[in-house]
Scaffold this active site. Sequence first.
Site, short mmCIF file in Angstrom:
data_model
loop_
_atom_site.label_atom_id
_atom_site.label_comp_id
_atom_site.label_asym_id
_atom_site.label_seq_id
_atom_site.Cartn_x
_atom_site.Cartn_y
_atom_site.Cartn_z
N ASP A 323 7.39 -4.74 -3.24
CA ASP A 323 6.61 -4.94 -1.67
C ASP A 323 6.37 -6.48 -1.22
O ASP A 323 5.55 -6.58 -0.70
CB ASP A 323 5.08 -4.39 -2.23
CG ASP A 323 5.11 -3.42 -2.86
OD1 ASP A 323 5.39 -2.44 -2.83
OD2 ASP A 323 3.85 -2.98 -4.09
N SER A 348 5.29 -10.85 2.18
CA SER A 348 4.56 -9.57 1.46
C SER A 348 4.52 -8.70 1.89
O SER A 348 4.02 -8.95 3.32
CB SER A 348 3.02 -10.63 1.35
OG SER A 348 2.02 -9.52 1.47
N ARG A 349 4.89 -7.52 2.31
CA ARG A 349 5.31 -6.22 2.76
C ARG A 349 4.14 -6.00 3.59
O ARG A 349 3.94 -5.11 4.20
CB ARG A 349 6.27 -4.96 1.58
CG ARG A 349 7.87 -5.90 2.24
CD ARG A 349 8.95 -5.13 2.06
NE ARG A 349 10.30 -5.51 1.40
CZ ARG A 349 10.48 -6.00 0.81
NH1 ARG A 349 9.73 -5.72 -1.21
NH2 ARG A 349 11.82 -6.62 1.01
N ILE A 350 2.81 -6.29 2.37
CA ILE A 350 1.49 -5.53 2.62
C ILE A 350 1.18 -6.03 3.87
O ILE A 350 -0.01 -5.32 4.91
CB ILE A 350 0.73 -5.72 1.85
CG1 ILE A 350 0.83 -4.64 0.43
CG2 ILE A 350 -1.21 -5.18 1.75
CD1 ILE A 350 1.32 -3.63 0.51
#
Length: 493
Positions: A323, A348-350
């Site tokens: 992620d 950070s894909r979050i």
Amino acid sequence: MPAKIAFDIQETGTIHEVRKMIVRVRGLPGAAFGQPVLLPGDLRGMVIGYDEKDVMILAFNELSHVRSGDTVKTREESLLLPVGDEFLGRAVNGLAQPLDGKGGIRADGQLPVFGAAPGIMDRAAIRRPLRTGTTSVDAIIPIGLGQRELIIGDRVTGKTTLATDAVINQKDRGTLCVYCCVGRSFNFLGRLAQLFSERGAAAHTVVVGATADAPVGEQFLAPYTAASIGEYFMRKGRDVLVVFDDLTKHAWIYRQIALILNRTPGREAYPGDIFYIHSQLMERAGQLKPELGGGSMTFLPIVETQQGDVTGYIPSNLISMTDGQIYMSSELFQEGFKPAIDFSLSVSRIGNKIQSPLLKELSSTLRLDYVQYKELINVTRLRSTVSPQAAKRIRRGNAMEEILKQGKNEPASPAEEIICLYALRKGFLDRLDPLEIREFKRVIYDRLKSSHAALCAELSSESASLDKVEGSLRAVCEEYFGHSDSVAGSESG
């Protein structure tokens, strides 16, 4: 009533060939992939492949006394390893056997090594942050509980330090840790255990160590063992952080096994199923729904690059199945900027949705400001004079660089991160030289704890907002500098 008779159904086969860690067996018609096998001398192995005539067994022990013609046995069950609460504070090998000389470990149960990942309907959205104690990560590349964040970079760029700091920072935070070492030296394993003991992290950490001199089968199994131990705690509703140090060496191990199995080599001589081997592991991380206990398992896999090449087969595979990634730059490391995180390549894909409102507001422009500062430095490097506006931005950038620098194994608390970011954002640090900024970082948190305990606790809350605490933060900074609020520079420096 007649007594029930227990049947122990076994299949037997005959060893046809022994080649390094692989045993070729004739027989075992019902053998399935991952099934445990008992070899002569109470040695253990598992089914790892087939061909037209033979079943291939990966041995977990040395095979010096195993010969062609010997008999092997297997049962119709999956490979299980012990798990339990008593594993906390212990060091075990890839078979979950004690390594630390402290005696046996009482298991509370067994879990399959190659367990299935939680299904989509079993998962919940990732909404809680994992505090790593590294200011640049918590502020710019936030990691959520249940996320998979890759740490990637060349050798000696601080990848392991970043991971160990995250483990140390979980003390008293309720997050349990599993640190998995694959292919590292025994001395490294000893230093790691000593570090965790000295910093109070041993009690909440399980170390899974398959050193470079361990059998190849044990090294291959170690990351799955670590995931199974973490899964045990996750199913009990706990938050777990698992570090894999590192999956490059694990890929090398599997490539070695595959070549001995005569599997067709592909890109960089890796077999075609290397992607499945790692994606099967990575999918086990996640956040469970409240009705399933609400536990989470966060993965920090580490992978090594060659001369900064992130397009290599293993790095690009792991980038695609995680992620986000934290890219460690050898150039920044050599310049003395540690942790040497390249913010232009890290993501950070979050995203910042898991940050507290306070941290989100203070760090909202930090990445862009830092990248623009580095570009400005490169543009003005050969100039003798710069404009006043550029000079102001460079001073702010210099302060930002000092705030983001951090010593080895010195994780920062949430309150410490916030007070430093606030002082940076409001311009209190613009007129200070690097030594003065380091002194500010060293002193300000101690003052905050001793004289403003209530504020310190509020800053650590995930619900804190800048509107509520700005007056108190400004008062703390003015008290330190002994100036009125006219001293602070503008936010947009």
